[in-house]
Design a protein around this motif. Structure first.
Motif, short mmCIF file in Angstrom:
data_model
loop_
_atom_site.label_atom_id
_atom_site.label_comp_id
_atom_site.label_asym_id
_atom_site.label_seq_id
_atom_site.Cartn_x
_atom_site.Cartn_y
_atom_site.Cartn_z
N UNK A 26 -2.85 -3.56 4.71
CA UNK A 26 -2.90 -2.37 3.88
C UNK A 26 -4.23 -2.34 3.11
N UNK A 27 -4.77 -1.15 2.95
CA UNK A 27 -5.96 -0.98 2.14
C UNK A 27 -5.64 -0.13 0.93
N UNK A 28 -6.32 -0.41 -0.17
CA UNK A 28 -6.22 0.47 -1.32
C UNK A 28 -6.97 1.77 -1.02
N UNK A 29 -6.76 2.76 -1.86
CA UNK A 29 -7.37 4.08 -1.63
C UNK A 29 -8.17 4.51 -2.85
N UNK A 30 -9.25 5.22 -2.61
CA UNK A 30 -9.95 5.93 -3.68
C UNK A 30 -9.93 7.41 -3.36
N UNK A 31 -9.78 8.22 -4.40
CA UNK A 31 -9.65 9.66 -4.14
C UNK A 31 -9.97 10.44 -5.40
N UNK A 32 -10.55 11.60 -5.20
CA UNK A 32 -10.81 12.52 -6.30
C UNK A 32 -9.83 13.68 -6.21
N UNK A 33 -9.04 13.86 -7.23
CA UNK A 33 -8.13 14.99 -7.34
C UNK A 33 -8.50 15.74 -8.62
N UNK A 34 -8.81 17.01 -8.49
CA UNK A 34 -9.35 17.73 -9.63
C UNK A 34 -10.71 17.15 -9.96
N UNK A 35 -10.87 16.72 -11.20
CA UNK A 35 -12.13 16.10 -11.63
C UNK A 35 -11.99 14.59 -11.80
N UNK A 36 -10.89 14.04 -11.34
CA UNK A 36 -10.61 12.63 -11.61
C UNK A 36 -10.74 11.79 -10.35
N UNK A 37 -11.68 10.84 -10.37
CA UNK A 37 -11.82 9.85 -9.29
C UNK A 37 -11.06 8.60 -9.71
N UNK A 38 -10.22 8.08 -8.81
CA UNK A 38 -9.40 6.93 -9.19
C UNK A 38 -9.12 6.04 -7.99
N UNK A 39 -8.81 4.79 -8.28
CA UNK A 39 -8.32 3.83 -7.29
C UNK A 39 -6.81 3.86 -7.29
N UNK A 40 -6.23 3.87 -6.10
CA UNK A 40 -4.78 3.81 -5.95
C UNK A 40 -4.44 2.49 -5.26
N UNK A 41 -3.88 1.52 -6.00
CA UNK A 41 -3.70 0.15 -5.50
C UNK A 41 -2.47 0.00 -4.59
N UNK A 42 -2.63 0.39 -3.36
CA UNK A 42 -1.51 0.34 -2.42
C UNK A 42 -0.95 -1.07 -2.26
N UNK A 43 -1.82 -2.06 -2.19
CA UNK A 43 -1.32 -3.42 -1.95
C UNK A 43 -0.42 -3.89 -3.09
N UNK A 44 -0.78 -3.54 -4.33
CA UNK A 44 0.02 -3.97 -5.48
C UNK A 44 1.37 -3.27 -5.49
N UNK A 45 1.38 -1.98 -5.15
CA UNK A 45 2.65 -1.24 -5.14
C UNK A 45 3.60 -1.78 -4.07
N UNK A 46 3.07 -2.14 -2.90
CA UNK A 46 3.91 -2.70 -1.84
C UNK A 46 4.42 -4.08 -2.24
N UNK A 47 3.57 -4.88 -2.86
CA UNK A 47 4.02 -6.20 -3.33
C UNK A 47 5.17 -6.06 -4.32
N UNK A 48 5.06 -5.13 -5.25
CA UNK A 48 6.13 -4.94 -6.23
C UNK A 48 7.43 -4.53 -5.55
N UNK A 49 7.34 -3.61 -4.60
CA UNK A 49 8.54 -3.11 -3.93
C UNK A 49 9.19 -4.19 -3.08
N UNK A 50 8.40 -4.93 -2.35
CA UNK A 50 8.98 -5.95 -1.44
C UNK A 50 9.53 -7.14 -2.22
N UNK A 51 8.89 -7.50 -3.31
CA UNK A 51 9.44 -8.58 -4.12
C UNK A 51 10.76 -8.17 -4.76
N UNK A 52 10.88 -6.90 -5.12
CA UNK A 52 12.15 -6.41 -5.68
C UNK A 52 13.27 -6.47 -4.65
#
Length: 386
Positions: A90-116
């Motif tokens: 899995x790779x994290x994502x960067x994206x601009x929505x509106x005027x906001x550029x941000x990192x979306x940490x996919x790896x961290x979200x999947x780790x949280x879900x799978x550990x749960x």
């Protein structure tokens, strides 16, 4: 020896054909949330995602996309056997929505879900996707305080269900020994950073399928299958795409199954399996060539090697490599629309040359083998997504 490989054209959120605890290893790469090429796939499964993107609500869209993936991770946990592994690229994502550029940490979200769910997270692997782009910086370029670092690596999350896998019977212990890695492979592959893999090209020309598949390199899947399973195990890919995991399982002597919702990605897949047999034998031959090169270098440096492989007769560093044997795929037959059976042979001790054992398999010399034995790659020019 033979292996079976079956795929299903349906959503992996309900893998009804796979029984509880029947899978030994999962190797997969899901659609990456917040990468725009996969917006349509996610929105088709939850229309609230499309609305969130239109409103430039990145946090909500990110969470809703991952809730789509969460259903697959639940199924993965169900079908994995105790001690089984899930390797998620899995790779994290960067994206601009509106005027906001941000990192979306996919790896961290999947780790949280799978550990749960109950998975145990183990040290992950970072692999750097090589790029030749001359201008890799992001943001304001040379001016301070407004630029962003590049995002050129991906994660391979390593998850285990339950405790350490046990091999208790004489037969399972013997199979494990025959599935061993070379000492030098273990040292390279079990590093937490892989710098030698190349990302699979996405340009398709007239063929647009790979633009929707995000295929990872054959080498990545082949390594993971050899690292975290033994011969005859069942390997699952719930996001099968163009079938790279299946091809790697065939080359490694494992059974496989996979799910894919887009049937166009697997068009003529059975023909691809048969056409790849010669490439598979080259992969195995190259592993032997690399090992012999390593042995020659070690002996030339005055370092003794105490053991000998019982099948091939060449020197090996550890006792655990003495029974290592590499099975060569020599034929593949289609059984029904979605099932392939692969038959294997073993090279003779006298030659330790897999090419002779696979002489009846189709070979395409110009695209098999490594550019250099010293690069450590088994199959740098084989592109299973093409």
């Amino acid at each position: 020896m033979k292996t079976n490989h079956k795929h299903y054209i349906c959503n992996a959120a309900k893998m009804a054909a796979v029984t509880d605890g029947s899978v030994n290893l999962v190797v997969t790469s899901p659609p990456y949330p917040m990468i725009d090429m996969w917006d349509e796939i996610f929105s088709h499964q939850d229309r609230k995602i499309e609305k969130a993107l239109r409103k430039s609500d990145g946090s909500l869209a990110f969470e809703l996309m991952h809730q789509v993936l969460d259903r697959i991770w639940e199924e993965v946990f169900r079908v994995l056997s105790p001690g089984g592994f899930a390797c998620i690229n899995i790779g994290d994502a960067t994206r601009t929505l509106g005027d906001n550029f941000a990192l979306y940490p996919n790896h961290a979200r999947i780790l949280n879900a799978t550990q749960a769910l109950g998975f145990t997270a183990l040290p992950c692997i970072l692999w750097r996707k090589q790029t030749n782009a001359p201008n890799k910086f992001m943001g304001s370029g040379m001016l301070p305080a407004g630029a962003y670092v590049t995002l050129e690596h991906e994660y391979i999350l390593i998850l285990r269900k339950g405790g350490k896998r046990e091999f208790t019977s004489p037969a399972t212990k013997e199979n494990r020994r025959q599935s061993a890695l070379f000492w030098e492979e273990r040292n390279q592959w079990f590093s937490d950073i892989w710098m030698d893999l190349k990302g699979t090209r996405q340009a398709m020309g007239k063929q647009k399928k790979r633009n929707r598949s995000g295929a990872f390199p054959f080498e990545l899947a082949y390594r993971l299958i050899n690292m975290y399973s033994v011969k005859g195990d069942l390997v699952l890919d719930p996001f099968l795409g163009t079938g790279t995991t299946t091809l790697a399982a065939m080359a490694a002597g494992r059974n496989s199954t996979g799910y894919e919702i887009d049937p166009s990605l697997l068009e003529n897949f059975c023909d691809k399996c048969r056409d790849s047999l010669g490439h598979f034998s080259s992969v195995i031959q190259h592993r032997i060539d690399l090992h012999n090169e390593f042995v020659q270098g070690r002996l030339a440096a005055g370092k003794p090697i105490k053991y000998e492989n019982a099948h091939y007769g060449f020197p090996v560093v550890t006792r655990q490599e003495k029974e290592l044997v590499l099975n060569i795929p020599v034929s593949a037959e289609q059984q029904g629309d979605e099932n392939m059976v692969v038959h294997y042979s073993i090279p003779s001790r006298e030659t330790a040359n897999t090419a002779t054992a696979a002489q009846n398999a189709p070979v395409v010399p110009e695209i098999c083998g490594a550019k250099s034995k010293t690069d450590g790659l088994l199959f740098p020019d084989f592109d299973p997504a093409s």
